[in-house]
Design an enzyme around this catalytic site. Sequence first.
Site, PDB file in Angstrom:
ATOM      1  N   ARG A 245       0.863  -1.183   0.000  1.00 30.19           N
ATOM      2  CA  ARG A 245       0.000   0.000   0.000  1.00 30.19           C
ATOM      3  C   ARG A 245       0.900   1.233   0.000  1.00 30.19           C
ATOM      4  O   ARG A 245       1.888   1.305   0.733  1.00 30.19           O
ATOM      5  CB  ARG A 245      -0.932   0.016   1.216  1.00 30.19           C
ATOM      6  CG  ARG A 245      -2.120  -0.936   1.095  1.00 30.19           C
ATOM      7  CD  ARG A 245      -3.044  -0.492  -0.033  1.00 30.19           C
ATOM      8  NE  ARG A 245      -4.246  -1.300  -0.156  1.00 30.19           N
ATOM      9  CZ  ARG A 245      -4.380  -2.317  -1.009  1.00 30.19           C
ATOM     10  NH1 ARG A 245      -3.346  -2.675  -1.761  1.00 30.19           N
ATOM     11  NH2 ARG A 245      -5.513  -2.963  -1.104  1.00 30.19           N
ATOM     12  N   GLU A 274      -2.683   7.782  -4.595  1.00 32.26           N
ATOM     13  CA  GLU A 274      -3.154   7.238  -5.877  1.00 32.26           C
ATOM     14  C   GLU A 274      -4.456   7.902  -6.312  1.00 32.26           C
ATOM     15  O   GLU A 274      -5.330   8.175  -5.484  1.00 32.26           O
ATOM     16  CB  GLU A 274      -3.384   5.728  -5.744  1.00 32.26           C
ATOM     17  CG  GLU A 274      -2.113   4.943  -5.558  1.00 32.26           C
ATOM     18  CD  GLU A 274      -2.363   3.447  -5.460  1.00 32.26           C
ATOM     19  OE1 GLU A 274      -3.477   2.995  -5.792  1.00 32.26           O
ATOM     20  OE2 GLU A 274      -1.451   2.723  -5.059  1.00 32.26           O
ATOM     21  N   HIS A 292      -0.551   0.405  -9.929  1.00 32.54           N
ATOM     22  CA  HIS A 292      -1.258  -0.532  -9.047  1.00 32.54           C
ATOM     23  C   HIS A 292      -1.766  -1.716  -9.874  1.00 32.54           C
ATOM     24  O   HIS A 292      -2.951  -2.009  -9.917  1.00 32.54           O
ATOM     25  CB  HIS A 292      -2.424   0.153  -8.332  1.00 32.54           C
ATOM     26  CG  HIS A 292      -2.763  -0.514  -7.015  1.00 32.54           C
ATOM     27  ND1 HIS A 292      -3.181   0.177  -5.917  1.00 32.54           N
ATOM     28  CD2 HIS A 292      -2.740  -1.822  -6.646  1.00 32.54           C
ATOM     29  CE1 HIS A 292      -3.411  -0.660  -4.911  1.00 32.54           C
ATOM     30  NE2 HIS A 292      -3.154  -1.887  -5.342  1.00 32.54           N
TER      31      HIS A 292
END
Length: 331
Positions: A245, A274, A292
């Site tokens: 993460r 993000e 991602h």
Amino acid sequence: MSSVGPVLFVGDPSDWLSAELEKLRREGFTIHVLSGKLSRKEILECLKVLAPAQYTSLVCHNSNLRPFTRDIFELLLPGLHYVSRPGAGYDDVDIEFLTEHGVYFANGPITVSHPTATTTTMLILQAVRAASQAERAVRQGRWHQGLESTPDIRNLTLGIVGLGRIGKIVQQQVEALGMNVIYYNRHRLPENEEGKASFVTFEQLLTTADVISLHTPLTSETRHMLSYIEFSKMKDGVFIVNTSRGPVIDEEALVSAMKTGKVSRVGLDVYEREPVVHPWLMQTDRASLLPHWAANTTRNQSDSEKESLANLKSWLYTGKPNTPVNSPRRS
């Protein structure tokens, strides 16, 4: 079986999953499907209308519904008892709210493990071998002009923060390439699960590893676990890889460490804000960047459906999913 309340599936199931859901219907379960093309706002409006149906299960395969906050769940209470979605992460799910209201949350941590681990290993290789810099040199017509020799992957020490499902696969892959592995967990693994990896303290990992790879969920304890102090303790020229993460790394601190040369190169699939990526990371050729993307393989798409269905069936048949994240409080 028909005594179990209706199931709401949000998303566009494949032909295979549609057939499996139809089998459940023939067993007596009520299953409704809500289009995966809807926006979060549209889904919430639908839930307001559908709430009187007293759905006991919400299975979401639509990323538009994120974050999973109480405004969603409140619309389905008090009948709701089970929520699930594919993927390992759950930092954007209000687990505390679900637990307090007696609702299970199940994720999909198994199927994403291998593609995420393979992507991690790829980023380790790209970072160590300066792949992003070499590719830019070729694209700019410089061939290998301006490039320097890189370390050899063999005998480098990889420090894995979080030796769980994904970390263990990374361990197997990099050991096959000749790397040594050390790891840090909150609790040491049983010896038979460690393989050749050596357990160390977090501080020892920071000061010893040539490459550091993060495999930890995002919690209040892990947010910014790598920041200015932690980077200052690392070897000069360390390599950093993150497929867990984004906010576990303080990006401003990372950029600062890269500018001084403390961090040589990075391989990142996740980011602190993000989909926004730090502008310095965007312009440097010392960063291999992915959107991602680690688990986004065709096989994982079908595998995730199978894992999600197995969780749903376990919940319907036994009252407990295969991979629960929480232990709901029952009144």
